[in-house]
Design a protein around this motif. Structure first.
Motif, short mmCIF file in Angstrom:
data_model
loop_
_atom_site.label_atom_id
_atom_site.label_comp_id
_atom_site.label_asym_id
_atom_site.label_seq_id
_atom_site.Cartn_x
_atom_site.Cartn_y
_atom_site.Cartn_z
N ALA A 1 0.82 -1.22 0.00
CA ALA A 1 0.00 0.00 0.00
C ALA A 1 0.85 1.26 0.00
O ALA A 1 0.61 2.20 -0.78
CB ALA A 1 -0.94 -0.01 1.20
N ASN A 2 1.86 1.32 0.86
CA ASN A 2 2.67 2.53 0.96
C ASN A 2 3.55 2.73 -0.27
O ASN A 2 3.78 3.87 -0.70
CB ASN A 2 3.52 2.50 2.23
CG ASN A 2 2.68 2.71 3.48
OD1 ASN A 2 1.46 2.80 3.41
ND2 ASN A 2 3.32 2.78 4.63
N SER A 3 4.02 1.64 -0.86
CA SER A 3 4.79 1.76 -2.10
C SER A 3 3.92 2.32 -3.21
O SER A 3 4.34 3.18 -4.00
CB SER A 3 5.35 0.39 -2.51
OG SER A 3 6.28 -0.08 -1.56
N GLY A 4 2.67 1.84 -3.26
CA GLY A 4 1.74 2.36 -4.26
C GLY A 4 1.48 3.85 -4.08
O GLY A 4 1.40 4.61 -5.06
N ARG A 5 1.34 4.29 -2.84
CA ARG A 5 1.10 5.71 -2.59
C ARG A 5 2.30 6.56 -2.99
O ARG A 5 2.15 7.66 -3.55
CB ARG A 5 0.77 5.93 -1.10
CG ARG A 5 0.57 7.39 -0.71
CD ARG A 5 -0.51 8.06 -1.54
NE ARG A 5 -0.59 9.50 -1.29
CZ ARG A 5 -1.04 10.39 -2.17
NH1 ARG A 5 -1.46 9.99 -3.37
NH2 ARG A 5 -1.07 11.66 -1.86
N LEU A 6 3.50 6.07 -2.73
CA LEU A 6 4.70 6.80 -3.14
C LEU A 6 4.72 6.98 -4.66
O LEU A 6 5.08 8.06 -5.17
CB LEU A 6 5.96 6.07 -2.68
CG LEU A 6 6.20 6.04 -1.16
CD1 LEU A 6 7.39 5.16 -0.84
CD2 LEU A 6 6.41 7.45 -0.61
N GLY A 7 4.34 5.95 -5.39
CA GLY A 7 4.27 6.07 -6.84
C GLY A 7 3.26 7.11 -7.28
O GLY A 7 3.50 7.88 -8.23
N GLU A 8 2.11 7.16 -6.62
CA GLU A 8 1.09 8.15 -6.96
C GLU A 8 1.61 9.57 -6.75
O GLU A 8 1.37 10.47 -7.58
CB GLU A 8 -0.15 7.93 -6.09
CG GLU A 8 -0.92 6.66 -6.40
CD GLU A 8 -2.03 6.39 -5.40
OE1 GLU A 8 -2.16 7.19 -4.43
OE2 GLU A 8 -2.77 5.41 -5.57
N ILE A 9 2.33 9.77 -5.65
CA ILE A 9 2.88 11.11 -5.38
C ILE A 9 3.85 11.51 -6.48
O ILE A 9 3.84 12.65 -6.96
CB ILE A 9 3.56 11.13 -4.00
CG1 ILE A 9 2.52 10.94 -2.89
CG2 ILE A 9 4.33 12.43 -3.79
CD1 ILE A 9 3.11 10.73 -1.52
N GLU A 10 4.70 10.58 -6.90
CA GLU A 10 5.68 10.88 -7.94
C GLU A 10 5.01 11.20 -9.26
O GLU A 10 5.40 12.13 -9.98
CB GLU A 10 6.63 9.70 -8.09
CG GLU A 10 7.51 9.47 -6.88
CD GLU A 10 8.25 8.15 -6.90
OE1 GLU A 10 8.85 7.80 -5.88
OE2 GLU A 10 8.24 7.48 -7.96
N MET A 11 3.97 10.45 -9.62
CA MET A 11 3.31 10.65 -10.91
C MET A 11 2.54 11.95 -10.99
O MET A 11 2.37 12.52 -12.06
CB MET A 11 2.37 9.47 -11.21
CG MET A 11 3.09 8.18 -11.56
SD MET A 11 1.94 6.88 -12.10
CE MET A 11 1.22 6.38 -10.53
N THR A 12 2.05 12.43 -9.85
CA THR A 12 1.24 13.64 -9.84
C THR A 12 2.02 14.88 -9.43
O THR A 12 1.45 15.98 -9.37
CB THR A 12 0.04 13.47 -8.88
OG1 THR A 12 0.53 13.21 -7.55
CG2 THR A 12 -0.84 12.32 -9.32
N GLY A 13 3.30 14.73 -9.14
CA GLY A 13 4.08 15.85 -8.64
C GLY A 13 3.58 16.32 -7.29
O GLY A 13 3.59 17.50 -6.97
N GLY A 14 3.14 15.36 -6.47
CA GLY A 14 2.53 15.66 -5.17
C GLY A 14 3.53 16.10 -4.12
O GLY A 14 4.69 16.40 -4.42
N SER A 15 3.08 16.07 -2.88
CA SER A 15 3.86 16.61 -1.77
C SER A 15 5.13 15.82 -1.52
O SER A 15 5.09 14.63 -1.21
CB SER A 15 2.99 16.60 -0.50
OG SER A 15 3.77 16.84 0.63
N LYS A 16 6.25 16.50 -1.63
CA LYS A 16 7.53 15.86 -1.31
C LYS A 16 7.62 15.55 0.17
O LYS A 16 8.25 14.57 0.58
CB LYS A 16 8.69 16.75 -1.75
CG LYS A 16 8.78 16.98 -3.25
CD LYS A 16 9.96 17.88 -3.59
CE LYS A 16 10.11 18.09 -5.09
NZ LYS A 16 8.94 18.77 -5.67
N GLU A 17 6.98 16.40 0.98
CA GLU A 17 7.00 16.17 2.42
C GLU A 17 6.24 14.88 2.77
O GLU A 17 6.69 14.10 3.62
CB GLU A 17 6.37 17.36 3.16
CG GLU A 17 7.20 18.63 3.11
CD GLU A 17 7.17 19.31 1.75
OE1 GLU A 17 6.23 19.03 0.95
OE2 GLU A 17 8.09 20.11 1.47
N GLU A 18 5.11 14.66 2.11
CA GLU A 18 4.37 13.41 2.35
C GLU A 18 5.20 12.21 1.91
O GLU A 18 5.25 11.18 2.59
CB GLU A 18 3.03 13.41 1.61
CG GLU A 18 2.22 12.14 1.88
CD GLU A 18 0.97 12.02 1.03
OE1 GLU A 18 0.30 10.97 1.13
OE2 GLU A 18 0.66 12.94 0.26
#
Length: 375
Positions: free
Chosen positions: A342-359
Motif C-alpha cells: 500500500a505505501n509503495s503504491g502511494r509513493l508512486g502516486e505522489i511521484e506521478m502527480t508531482g505531489g507533496s515531497k513532504e508526504e
C-alpha cells in the motif's frame, strides 16, 4: 523434531524460493526445487536492500557474502531536480544488531550467492522443469512435471513470481497484477563519489541511485507512462538520457553524459498486487511475489521474500498440524506485507502527480521505521 511436512516441493528458483529452500533444509526437510529456466538466470541491474531486509539475509546466513560483494550504507538523501537538499531520512542500524540501515548489490550477484547456498544446503534442484499438474489428495499432493516424472509431497510452495502459474492453477479466483502507471528504468554506472542512496525529484518522476559495489552504483528512474508497453532496445539509451534533461544537479549532469551502450539499461513496467488471505489451499502455499508483489519504492520487494522464508522456517520449527503452521505463517506476514504494498503504491502516486515531497519523505521514514520491528 516432529515436522509438519517432511517432503516439500518449491516451484520457482527466484529469491523467495531459494531462501525458503535454505531455511527448510536447516530443519532437515527434504526439499525439491524446480525452476523453469534451465540456465537459472536473474535479469536486472542493481537492487537496493533495506536494513530489515539485511536482517533477513543474515538469518538465512548470507550477510558476510553480501558485505563482501555488495555495498553497505546508512541514510537516504532527497533533492529537488537542481540538487537542493530537502530531506535526510535516517536509516538506523537494526535494533540489537550491527546491521547497517541499508545496502545495495547487483541482482545477478545476489542470485548467484543464493543459488550456491541452495545447492550447498542439500536441496535437490531441477532446472528447465516446472509443474504440469498439481493434485491435492488431502494427505499428500501429487505433482506431475513437464519432464514426464511425478512425485508426491507433503507440501507444495509456489514461489514463481508475480505472474505465478501456481496461483493461477490453484487459486483461480485470485486477483491478477495491475499496472501502476509507472515504469522503472535501471542502469549500471560508476559511483561518482556517492556514499549513500540519493533521490532527485522531477515534475512527474524520480531519479535515484544506490551503490552496489566498491566502484559501481545503479541508477533508477520511475517514469509516468500511460501505457504498459515494451520499449525497443535501440530506444533505451536516448529515451533515458531524455528523461534526465530536466535534472541540473551536477552529479546527474555527469551521469547523463556518461550513459552509454554498455550501461546495461533496462526498462520494465511496474505492477503490484496484494492477494487476500488465505495464501494457502490445503497443502499448497504461495509466498513472495505470488501474493504480495510490490513496486520498488520502499526497496523491500526482495526483502519481503527473504522474510517469508525466515518466518516459514520459524513456524515449521514450532511444529504442529500443517494447517495450523500455514495459518500462523500467513497471519504473521499479512499486515507487514500489506503495509509495504500500500505505501509503495502511494509513493508512486505522489511521484506521478508531482505531489507533496513532504508526504513522500514522511511515508518513507515511517515505513522504514515500522519495518525495524521484529518480523
Amino acid at each position: 523434531m516432529s515436522l509438519p511436512a517432511q517432503k516439500v516441493l518449491i516451484i520457482g528458483g527466484g529469491f523467495s524460493g531459494m531462501s525458503a529452500a535454505i531455511q527448510l533444509r536447516k530443519l532437515g526437510v527434504d526439499v525439491d526445487v524446480v525452476e523453469i529456466d534451465e540456465n537459472w538466470r536473474t535479469d536486472g541491474a542493481g537492487i537496493t536492500v533495506s536494513g530489515p531486509s539485511l536482517r533477513a539475509i543474515e538469518a538465512i546466513g548470507l550477510l558476510p557474502e553480501f558485505r563482501e560483494q555488495g555495498a553497505m550504507m546508512d541514510g537516504i538523501e532527497q533533492y529537488t531536480s537542481d540538487g537542493t537538499l530537502f530531506s535526510q531520512i535516517k536509516t538506523p542500524k537494526v535494533p540489537g544488531t550491527e546491521i547497517s540501515g541499508g545496502g545495495g548489490i547487483m541482482r545477478p550477484v545476489l542470485a548467484k550467492i543464493l543459488a550456491q547456498a541452495t545447492r550447498d544446503s542439500g536441496a535437490n534442484v531441477k532446472l528447465g522443469v516446472t509443474f504440469k499438474n498439481i493434485e491435492d489428495c488431502g494427505n499428500e499432493v501429487l505433482v506431475e512435471f513437464t519432464d514426464g516424472s511425478s512425485q508426491a509431497y507433503d507440501l507444495v510452495v509456489g514461489a514463481d513470481g508475480v505472474f505465478s502459474s501456481v496461483r493461477k492453477a490453484v487459486f483461480p479466483g485470485a486477483p491478477t497484477p495491475q499496472y501502476s502507471g509507472q515504469g522503472v528504468w535501471r542502469a549500471v554506472i560508476p559511483r561518482f563519489g556517492a556514499e549513500r542512496s540519493m533521490m532527485y525529484f522531477g515534475k512527474q518522476g524520480k531519479v535515484g541511485f544506490t551503490p552496489v559495489s566498491e566502484n559501481e552504483m545503479y541508477l533508477y528512474y520511475t517514469e509516468k507512462r500511460s501505457e504498459k508497453k515494451r520499449i525497443p532496445d535501440d530506444e533505451l539509451l536516448p529515451h533515458l538520457k531524455g528523461l534526465l534533461d530536466e535534472y541540473t544537479a551536477p552529479i546527474l549532469v555527469k551521469i547523463r553524459e556518461y550513459l552509454n551502450e554498455s550501461s546495461q539499461i533496462l526498462y520494465r513496467p511496474l505492477e503490484g498486487m496484494m492477494m487476500p488471505r488465505p495464501w494457502y489451499s490445503g497443502r499448497v502455499l504461495l509466498i513472495g511475489d505470488c501474493v504480495h508483489a510490490t513496486t520498488p519504492h520502499l526497496a523491500s520487494g526482495a526483502g519481503m521474500g527473504h522474510e517469508d522464508a525466515v518466518v516459514l522456517g520459524e513456524e515449521f520449527a514450532k511444529g504442529g498440524d500443517l494447517h495450523d503452521v500455514l495459518e500462523r505463517y500467513q497471519n504473521r506476514r499479512w499486515e507487514r506485507c500489506r503495509m509495504i504494498v500500500a505505501n509503495s503504491g502511494r509513493l508512486g502516486e505522489i511521484e506521478m502527480t508531482g505531489g507533496s515531497k513532504e508526504e513522500h519523505s514522511q511515508i518513507m521514514a515511517l515505513s522504514l521505521a515500522a519495518l525495524l520491528a521484529p518480523i
